[in-house]
Design a protein around this motif. Structure first.
Motif, PDB file in Angstrom:
ATOM      1  N   GLY A 116      22.437  -6.169  -5.392  1.00  0.00           N
ATOM      2  CA  GLY A 116      22.638  -4.830  -5.884  1.00  0.00           C
ATOM      3  C   GLY A 116      21.758  -3.793  -5.206  1.00  0.00           C
ATOM      4  O   GLY A 116      21.868  -2.626  -5.485  1.00  0.00           O
ATOM      5  N   LEU A 117      20.829  -4.215  -4.368  1.00  0.00           N
ATOM      6  CA  LEU A 117      19.888  -3.276  -3.790  1.00  0.00           C
ATOM      7  C   LEU A 117      20.477  -2.622  -2.554  1.00  0.00           C
ATOM      8  O   LEU A 117      20.769  -3.280  -1.578  1.00  0.00           O
ATOM      9  CB  LEU A 117      18.592  -3.983  -3.391  1.00  0.00           C
ATOM     10  CG  LEU A 117      18.099  -5.040  -4.367  1.00  0.00           C
ATOM     11  CD1 LEU A 117      16.962  -5.817  -3.741  1.00  0.00           C
ATOM     12  CD2 LEU A 117      17.633  -4.402  -5.646  1.00  0.00           C
ATOM     13  N   ALA A 118      20.641  -1.323  -2.646  1.00  0.00           N
ATOM     14  CA  ALA A 118      21.106  -0.611  -1.473  1.00  0.00           C
ATOM     15  C   ALA A 118      19.961   0.260  -0.973  1.00  0.00           C
ATOM     16  O   ALA A 118      19.750   1.347  -1.463  1.00  0.00           O
ATOM     17  CB  ALA A 118      22.333   0.226  -1.820  1.00  0.00           C
ATOM     18  N   ILE A 152      10.856   0.812   5.605  1.00  0.00           N
ATOM     19  CA  ILE A 152       9.656   0.718   4.773  1.00  0.00           C
ATOM     20  C   ILE A 152       9.532  -0.698   4.239  1.00  0.00           C
ATOM     21  O   ILE A 152      10.486  -1.241   3.680  1.00  0.00           O
ATOM     22  CB  ILE A 152       9.730   1.708   3.610  1.00  0.00           C
ATOM     23  CG1 ILE A 152       9.812   3.122   4.170  1.00  0.00           C
ATOM     24  CG2 ILE A 152       8.540   1.566   2.694  1.00  0.00           C
ATOM     25  CD1 ILE A 152       9.935   4.183   3.115  1.00  0.00           C
ATOM     26  N   PRO A 153       8.382  -1.283   4.389  1.00  0.00           N
ATOM     27  CA  PRO A 153       8.208  -2.666   3.927  1.00  0.00           C
ATOM     28  C   PRO A 153       7.830  -2.724   2.458  1.00  0.00           C
ATOM     29  O   PRO A 153       7.514  -1.717   1.852  1.00  0.00           O
ATOM     30  CB  PRO A 153       7.046  -3.151   4.793  1.00  0.00           C
ATOM     31  CG  PRO A 153       6.228  -1.924   5.011  1.00  0.00           C
ATOM     32  CD  PRO A 153       7.185  -0.757   5.043  1.00  0.00           C
ATOM     33  N   GLY A 154       7.900  -3.913   1.921  1.00  0.00           N
ATOM     34  CA  GLY A 154       7.261  -4.170   0.642  1.00  0.00           C
ATOM     35  C   GLY A 154       8.140  -3.953  -0.564  1.00  0.00           C
ATOM     36  O   GLY A 154       7.650  -3.941  -1.685  1.00  0.00           O
ATOM     37  N   PHE A 155       9.454  -3.787  -0.365  1.00  0.00           N
ATOM     38  CA  PHE A 155      10.294  -3.524  -1.531  1.00  0.00           C
ATOM     39  C   PHE A 155      10.305  -4.709  -2.483  1.00  0.00           C
ATOM     40  O   PHE A 155      10.086  -4.554  -3.681  1.00  0.00           O
ATOM     41  CB  PHE A 155      11.725  -3.195  -1.089  1.00  0.00           C
ATOM     42  CG  PHE A 155      12.653  -3.010  -2.245  1.00  0.00           C
ATOM     43  CD1 PHE A 155      12.544  -1.878  -3.043  1.00  0.00           C
ATOM     44  CD2 PHE A 155      13.615  -3.953  -2.559  1.00  0.00           C
ATOM     45  CE1 PHE A 155      13.387  -1.701  -4.119  1.00  0.00           C
ATOM     46  CE2 PHE A 155      14.448  -3.779  -3.640  1.00  0.00           C
ATOM     47  CZ  PHE A 155      14.344  -2.647  -4.423  1.00  0.00           C
ATOM     48  N   ALA A 215       6.917  -5.127  -4.237  1.00  0.00           N
ATOM     49  CA  ALA A 215       6.628  -4.045  -5.181  1.00  0.00           C
ATOM     50  C   ALA A 215       7.497  -4.157  -6.423  1.00  0.00           C
ATOM     51  O   ALA A 215       7.003  -4.105  -7.550  1.00  0.00           O
ATOM     52  CB  ALA A 215       6.830  -2.681  -4.514  1.00  0.00           C
ATOM     53  N   LEU A 216       8.803  -4.328  -6.212  1.00  0.00           N
ATOM     54  CA  LEU A 216       9.699  -4.375  -7.362  1.00  0.00           C
ATOM     55  C   LEU A 216       9.488  -5.656  -8.165  1.00  0.00           C
ATOM     56  O   LEU A 216       9.492  -5.643  -9.397  1.00  0.00           O
ATOM     57  CB  LEU A 216      11.162  -4.265  -6.930  1.00  0.00           C
ATOM     58  CG  LEU A 216      12.123  -4.079  -8.098  1.00  0.00           C
ATOM     59  CD1 LEU A 216      11.921  -2.721  -8.751  1.00  0.00           C
ATOM     60  CD2 LEU A 216      13.561  -4.246  -7.674  1.00  0.00           C
ATOM     61  N   PHE A 260       6.744  -7.424  -8.489  1.00  0.00           N
ATOM     62  CA  PHE A 260       5.518  -7.319  -9.282  1.00  0.00           C
ATOM     63  C   PHE A 260       5.725  -6.378 -10.462  1.00  0.00           C
ATOM     64  O   PHE A 260       5.327  -6.670 -11.588  1.00  0.00           O
ATOM     65  CB  PHE A 260       4.370  -6.833  -8.403  1.00  0.00           C
ATOM     66  CG  PHE A 260       3.075  -6.701  -9.146  1.00  0.00           C
ATOM     67  CD1 PHE A 260       2.356  -7.834  -9.497  1.00  0.00           C
ATOM     68  CD2 PHE A 260       2.601  -5.457  -9.537  1.00  0.00           C
ATOM     69  CE1 PHE A 260       1.174  -7.723 -10.199  1.00  0.00           C
ATOM     70  CE2 PHE A 260       1.420  -5.340 -10.248  1.00  0.00           C
ATOM     71  CZ  PHE A 260       0.710  -6.474 -10.580  1.00  0.00           C
ATOM     72  N   THR A 261       6.396  -5.248 -10.184  1.00  0.00           N
ATOM     73  CA  THR A 261       6.654  -4.269 -11.238  1.00  0.00           C
ATOM     74  C   THR A 261       7.416  -4.892 -12.393  1.00  0.00           C
ATOM     75  O   THR A 261       7.030  -4.760 -13.563  1.00  0.00           O
ATOM     76  CB  THR A 261       7.477  -3.095 -10.682  1.00  0.00           C
ATOM     77  OG1 THR A 261       6.762  -2.506  -9.602  1.00  0.00           O
ATOM     78  CG2 THR A 261       7.729  -2.048 -11.746  1.00  0.00           C
ATOM     79  N   LEU A 262       8.494  -5.601 -12.053  1.00  0.00           N
ATOM     80  CA  LEU A 262       9.329  -6.169 -13.106  1.00  0.00           C
ATOM     81  C   LEU A 262       8.605  -7.270 -13.862  1.00  0.00           C
ATOM     82  O   LEU A 262       8.720  -7.379 -15.083  1.00  0.00           O
ATOM     83  CB  LEU A 262      10.638  -6.699 -12.503  1.00  0.00           C
ATOM     84  CG  LEU A 262      11.586  -5.597 -12.012  1.00  0.00           C
ATOM     85  CD1 LEU A 262      12.812  -6.207 -11.364  1.00  0.00           C
ATOM     86  CD2 LEU A 262      11.988  -4.670 -13.150  1.00  0.00           C
ATOM     87  N   TYR A 286       5.330  -7.610 -14.346  1.00  0.00           N
ATOM     88  CA  TYR A 286       4.295  -6.993 -15.172  1.00  0.00           C
ATOM     89  C   TYR A 286       4.930  -6.292 -16.369  1.00  0.00           C
ATOM     90  O   TYR A 286       4.493  -6.454 -17.510  1.00  0.00           O
ATOM     91  CB  TYR A 286       3.528  -6.011 -14.287  1.00  0.00           C
ATOM     92  CG  TYR A 286       2.239  -5.474 -14.840  1.00  0.00           C
ATOM     93  CD1 TYR A 286       1.052  -6.189 -14.727  1.00  0.00           C
ATOM     94  CD2 TYR A 286       2.187  -4.219 -15.441  1.00  0.00           C
ATOM     95  CE1 TYR A 286      -0.141  -5.678 -15.196  1.00  0.00           C
ATOM     96  CE2 TYR A 286       1.001  -3.693 -15.913  1.00  0.00           C
ATOM     97  CZ  TYR A 286      -0.157  -4.431 -15.795  1.00  0.00           C
ATOM     98  OH  TYR A 286      -1.328  -3.912 -16.256  1.00  0.00           O
ATOM     99  N   LEU A 287       5.990  -5.534 -16.086  1.00  0.00           N
ATOM    100  CA  LEU A 287       6.705  -4.815 -17.152  1.00  0.00           C
ATOM    101  C   LEU A 287       7.215  -5.780 -18.213  1.00  0.00           C
ATOM    102  O   LEU A 287       7.079  -5.554 -19.409  1.00  0.00           O
ATOM    103  CB  LEU A 287       7.869  -4.019 -16.553  1.00  0.00           C
ATOM    104  CG  LEU A 287       8.719  -3.187 -17.497  1.00  0.00           C
ATOM    105  CD1 LEU A 287       7.968  -1.940 -17.935  1.00  0.00           C
ATOM    106  CD2 LEU A 287      10.024  -2.786 -16.845  1.00  0.00           C
TER     107      LEU A 287
END
Lengths: 193, 281
Positions: free
Chosen positions: B6-8, B15-18, B21-22, B24-26, B28-29
């Protein structure tokens, strides 16, 4: 209407059409300042009067008493663990939100703001429900002699929860302003410098 | 997260690190927010629907919920009104002490809520600075719903001021000049040009103040008096049930509060979207 009064000059010295007449300005300032004094300054004054009522000596004695020192230390320690954790989360979340487009982004945005609208009482309750003796992990934790509720980990968890959105909220707009161009793209463009 | 599908990405390789980042975010959330909240809803579900409904519509719970939401609505409305005036005065006018007052607006953010509650109680108690002035008039503030409202006004004010202020600062003065050139008087300009474009910010501030007020505990319990049916707020009722070890009941009241809060926030969100369409650029 001239802006002659040196105390109440409007911010712009420009045409008077973009400001209110002097009486209106005075009324608005009076209303705003009175509200601030009544609802914010008076309570603050009450705190200080109460704190120093018995004199400076009593005040120092009160905050250097062992119980108070231990409480202040514990509060600071909890914050010292919770804040860096939220900074790392805020960095990751704002990087993902500001630099990429993906399905469910606005949903993620809303979820990050969720702790703002959840009562602190509820945020405490949820951790009791999870880690308390009657909680989901209660028995497992007790068997392994791990204490979370009524101990430092519980304090840290609750602090993380209530301060959860702050870093991400501040960083997302900033990162969005930086744009989504990678550094290499910028370097590739002709620069005047 | 299961979704590279689903990621467009805007720029797939720029840019690296998607993923990191996502991911870890999810994680932690989910760990900090979503799973614990799910536990809350699950716990209240253990009562069954009928049991849940009994707890939530019990007389004492209803009274507490009504008190919490009515006082919060009233406080948020007062804050929206005076918050806009304060933001206006701080942005548009120069007067002695302006910077000082500007700094003081953040005070409720910085003061621990319990401290604020004790301070307000000592002010409004019958022998306090303000309470002693009101007592001869027969007005009781401390230990009544009025006291609760005052505490909620105190903690909610910065939300309105701090959301409206930046929007007002960036407001294009040329629009006001244009309006005046076209023959509008100052009142028309303010009410038909300036305030409508502030409306989304005012609503955001209102919603934040409201959400904060509904959940507020620390500053309210000292001034409220906490009498069941009269001055007992919903968060306090949760604590009481918790101390009785009635965990499912506590969870049920918490779930009801969450649902009503989200309903109100959703409504404000819709009004906001409408205001953006109607008045936005």
């Amino acid at each position: 209407m001239s802006d002659a009064s040196p105390l109440l000059v409007s911010e712009t010295r420009g045409p008077a059409v973009t400001t209110e007449r002097l009486p209106v300005r005075i009324i608005l300032i009076t209303v705003g300042v009175t509200f601030l004094i009544l609802f914010l300054l008076l309570p603050l004054a009450a705190v200080f009067v109460e704190a120093f009522r018995a004199g400076l000596g009593a005040y120092v004695a009160a905050i250097t008493e062992p119980d108070a020192v231990a409480a202040i230390k514990l509060t600071l320690l909890g914050a010292a663990i919770a804040v860096p954790a939220n900074v790392i989360f805020g960095l990751a979340a704002s990087w993902a939100i500001a630099k990429f487009d993906f399905v469910g982004k606005s949903m993620l945005n809303t979820l990050i703001d969720l702790p703002f609208s959840v009562s602190p009482v509820i945020s405490g309750l949820i951790y009791v429900l999870l880690f308390g003796l009657q909680g989901v992990f209660g028995h497992w934790l007790q068997d392994h002699h791990i204490q979370i509720i009524f101990a430092l980990p519980g304090i840290v968890l609750a602090t993380i929860f209530v301060t959860f959105p702050f870093v991400a909220r501040e960083l997302v707009p900033l990162m969005q302003e930086q744009g989504t161009l990678a550094p290499s793209d910028k370097a590739g463009r002709p620069s005047s410098r | 997260m299961a979704g590279a599908r689903g990621l467009a990405l805007k720029r797939p390789s720029a840019i690296p690190g998607f993923g990191l980042a996502l991911g870890f975010t999810l994680t932690y959330l989910s760990l900090i927010v979503l799973l614990p909240l799910a536990a809350l809803v699950l716990k209240s579900a253990s009562l069954g629907f009928a049991g849940f409904w009994d707890v939530v519509t019990g007389a004492r719970t209803l009274a507490a919920l009504r008190l919490s939401f009515l006082t919060s609505l009233f406080a948020a409305t007062v804050n929206a009104f005076f918050g806009v005036i304060i933001a206006w005065v701080l942005v548009r006018y120069r007067f002695p002490g302006r910077r000082l007052f500007d700094a003081f607006v953040d005070l409720p953010f910085a003061l621990p809520t319990a401290v604020a509650g004790i301070a307000l109680t000592s002010l409004y108690a019958p022998n306090g600075w303000i309470g002693s002035l009101l007592a001869p008039l027969g007005i009781k503030v401390a230990y009544t719903p009025t006291g609760i409202t005052i505490a909620l006004i105190f903690i909610g004010l910065p939300f309105v001021v701090r959301t409206v202020q930046p929007v007002l600062e960036e407001f294009d003065r040329e629009l006001e000049e244009a309006s005046a050139t076209l023959g509008a008087n100052r009142r028309q300009t303010v009410f038909h040009v300036v305030l409508p474009s502030l409306l989304p910010a005012i609503l955001t501030g209102f919603a934040l103040a409201l959400a904060r007020a509904v959940g507020e505990y620390g500053s309210v319990i000292f001034i409220a008096g906490n009498m069941p049916f009269i001055s007992e707020i919903a968060p306090l009722l949760i604590i009481i049930r918790l101390e009785e070890f009635s965990y499912p009941q506590a969870a049920a009241i918490g779930t009801a509060m969450l649902m009503i809060s989200f309903g109100i926030l959703l409504f404000v969100h819709l009004v906001q979207a409408w205001a953006r369409r109607r008045f936005g650029q």
